[in-house]
Design a protein around this motif. Structure first.
Motif, PDB file in Angstrom:
ATOM      1  N   VAL A 198       2.262   3.481 -11.890  1.00 14.19           N
ATOM      2  CA  VAL A 198       2.325   2.823 -13.201  1.00 14.19           C
ATOM      3  C   VAL A 198       3.177   1.553 -13.121  1.00 14.19           C
ATOM      4  CG1 VAL A 198       3.065   3.084 -15.607  1.00 14.19           C
ATOM      5  CG2 VAL A 198       1.932   4.979 -14.428  1.00 14.19           C
ATOM      6  N   SER A 199       4.309   1.629 -12.453  1.00 17.07           N
ATOM      7  CA  SER A 199       5.168   0.455 -12.296  1.00 17.07           C
ATOM      8  C   SER A 199       4.459  -0.637 -11.511  1.00 17.07           C
ATOM      9  CB  SER A 199       6.473   0.827 -11.583  1.00 17.07           C
ATOM     10  OG  SER A 199       7.181   1.788 -12.316  1.00 17.07           O
ATOM     11  N   CYS A 243      -5.244  -2.305 -11.475  1.00 23.51           N
ATOM     12  CA  CYS A 243      -5.518  -1.061 -12.192  1.00 23.51           C
ATOM     13  C   CYS A 243      -5.037   0.162 -11.413  1.00 23.51           C
ATOM     14  CB  CYS A 243      -7.017  -0.962 -12.462  1.00 23.51           C
ATOM     15  SG  CYS A 243      -7.486   0.526 -13.347  1.00 23.51           S
ATOM     16  N   SER A 244      -4.255   0.993 -12.062  1.00 22.63           N
ATOM     17  CA  SER A 244      -3.774   2.217 -11.412  1.00 22.63           C
ATOM     18  C   SER A 244      -4.927   3.153 -11.083  1.00 22.63           C
ATOM     19  CB  SER A 244      -2.753   2.924 -12.295  1.00 22.63           C
ATOM     20  OG  SER A 244      -3.324   3.273 -13.545  1.00 22.63           O
ATOM     21  N   GLY A 245      -6.011   3.028 -11.829  1.00 22.16           N
ATOM     22  CA  GLY A 245      -7.181   3.854 -11.572  1.00 22.16           C
ATOM     23  C   GLY A 245      -7.750   3.663 -10.178  1.00 22.16           C
ATOM     24  N   LEU A 277       3.387  -3.994  -2.789  1.00 17.34           N
ATOM     25  CA  LEU A 277       3.168  -2.572  -2.510  1.00 17.34           C
ATOM     26  C   LEU A 277       4.232  -2.038  -1.558  1.00 17.34           C
ATOM     27  CD1 LEU A 277       1.468   0.005  -2.780  1.00 17.34           C
ATOM     28  CD2 LEU A 277       0.005  -0.870  -0.941  1.00 17.34           C
ATOM     29  N   GLU A 278       4.603  -2.830  -0.580  1.00 18.78           N
ATOM     30  CA  GLU A 278       5.620  -2.406   0.382  1.00 18.78           C
ATOM     31  C   GLU A 278       6.992  -2.224  -0.264  1.00 18.78           C
ATOM     32  OE1 GLU A 278       5.245  -5.271   3.536  1.00 18.78           O
ATOM     33  OE2 GLU A 278       3.271  -4.513   4.105  1.00 18.78           O
ATOM     34  N   SER A 279       7.196  -2.823  -1.422  1.00 17.85           N
ATOM     35  CA  SER A 279       8.473  -2.644  -2.121  1.00 17.85           C
ATOM     36  C   SER A 279       8.497  -1.347  -2.945  1.00 17.85           C
ATOM     37  CB  SER A 279       8.777  -3.855  -3.015  1.00 17.85           C
ATOM     38  OG  SER A 279       7.901  -3.896  -4.124  1.00 17.85           O
ATOM     39  N   TYR A 280       7.389  -0.624  -2.918  1.00 20.36           N
ATOM     40  CA  TYR A 280       7.299   0.706  -3.534  1.00 20.36           C
ATOM     41  C   TYR A 280       7.081   1.709  -2.395  1.00 20.36           C
ATOM     42  CZ  TYR A 280       6.625  -1.557  -8.084  1.00 20.36           C
ATOM     43  OH  TYR A 280       6.788  -2.282  -9.225  1.00 20.36           O
ATOM     44  N   PRO A 281       8.158   2.116  -1.718  1.00 21.91           N
ATOM     45  CA  PRO A 281       8.005   2.909  -0.482  1.00 21.91           C
ATOM     46  C   PRO A 281       7.232   4.220  -0.649  1.00 21.91           C
ATOM     47  CG  PRO A 281      10.335   2.513  -0.981  1.00 21.91           C
ATOM     48  CD  PRO A 281       9.538   1.850  -2.040  1.00 21.91           C
ATOM     49  N   LEU A 282       7.433   4.924  -1.749  1.00 24.06           N
ATOM     50  CA  LEU A 282       6.732   6.195  -1.929  1.00 24.06           C
ATOM     51  C   LEU A 282       5.232   5.965  -2.131  1.00 24.06           C
ATOM     52  CD1 LEU A 282       7.014   9.234  -2.065  1.00 24.06           C
ATOM     53  CD2 LEU A 282       7.479   9.030  -4.516  1.00 24.06           C
ATOM     54  N   LEU A 283       4.884   5.016  -2.969  1.00 25.57           N
ATOM     55  CA  LEU A 283       3.476   4.693  -3.201  1.00 25.57           C
ATOM     56  C   LEU A 283       2.833   4.153  -1.921  1.00 25.57           C
ATOM     57  CD1 LEU A 283       0.991   4.353  -4.986  1.00 25.57           C
ATOM     58  CD2 LEU A 283       1.961   2.176  -5.791  1.00 25.57           C
ATOM     59  N   HIS A 284       3.530   3.271  -1.257  1.00 27.86           N
ATOM     60  CA  HIS A 284       3.013   2.693  -0.016  1.00 27.86           C
ATOM     61  C   HIS A 284       2.755   3.777   1.025  1.00 27.86           C
ATOM     62  CE1 HIS A 284       3.463   0.289   3.813  1.00 27.86           C
ATOM     63  NE2 HIS A 284       2.485  -0.339   3.190  1.00 27.86           N
ATOM     64  N   SER A 285       3.684   4.698   1.193  1.00 28.85           N
ATOM     65  CA  SER A 285       3.496   5.763   2.188  1.00 28.85           C
ATOM     66  C   SER A 285       2.368   6.708   1.771  1.00 28.85           C
ATOM     67  CB  SER A 285       4.792   6.536   2.430  1.00 28.85           C
ATOM     68  OG  SER A 285       5.176   7.254   1.288  1.00 28.85           O
ATOM     69  N   TYR A 286       2.196   6.917   0.475  1.00 30.97           N
ATOM     70  CA  TYR A 286       1.120   7.786  -0.007  1.00 30.97           C
ATOM     71  C   TYR A 286      -0.239   7.148   0.260  1.00 30.97           C
ATOM     72  CZ  TYR A 286      -0.653  11.672  -2.819  1.00 30.97           C
ATOM     73  OH  TYR A 286      -1.286  12.822  -3.243  1.00 30.97           O
ATOM     74  N   VAL A 287      -0.336   5.845   0.057  1.00 27.60           N
ATOM     75  CA  VAL A 287      -1.567   5.121   0.372  1.00 27.60           C
ATOM     76  C   VAL A 287      -1.842   5.229   1.872  1.00 27.60           C
ATOM     77  CG1 VAL A 287      -2.668   2.842   0.482  1.00 27.60           C
ATOM     78  CG2 VAL A 287      -1.468   3.526  -1.599  1.00 27.60           C
TER      79      VAL A 287
END
Length: 115
Positions: free
Chosen positions: A31-32, A40-42, A90-100
């Motif tokens: 979301v952030s 889009c988060s979708g 995206l790399e500044s969001y470590p959890l999201l980046h690792s999940y991707v």
């Protein structure tokens, strides 16, 4: 190591990934990230669902539908090319980046198994 053992190891790995993906929650960072970039988060949810759903077919020893397989053969960047513009964010969001990355690696392993 022979091909048969490699395939068994790959199946075992995918079964473990299946357990992880179905017992984990999506990162709240989606979301952030959407708010910061407008992407889009979708798109993330669709990709994660595609990988997890395809993985469920593999674990259940079922054939992935042709249309789904065609999409699965494309990387996240190929499906959503706008992510290239936001890669540094995206790399500044470590959890999201690792999940991707985890889903992308899982996608590659599914393709490797069924080919």
């Amino acid at each position: 190591m022979n091909v048969r053992q490699d395939k068994k190891d790959l199946i075992n790995d995918l079964q473990q990934r299946y357990q992880y993906l179905f017992h984990s929650v999506y990162p709240d960072d989606i979301v952030s990230f959407e708010e910061e970039t407008g992407m889009c988060s979708g798109d993330f949810y669709m990709f994660f669902t595609l990988v997890a759903g395809s993985l469920s077919y593999v674990v259940d020893n079922k054939r992935i539908p042709k249309r789904q397989l065609k999409v699965l053969q494309q990387s996240f960047e190929e499906q959503y090319p706008q992510i290239k513009t936001f890669q540094h964010i995206l790399e500044s969001y470590p959890l999201l980046h690792s999940y991707v990355q985890y889903n992308e690696e899982t996608r590659k392993r599914i393709i490797a198994l069924i080919q």
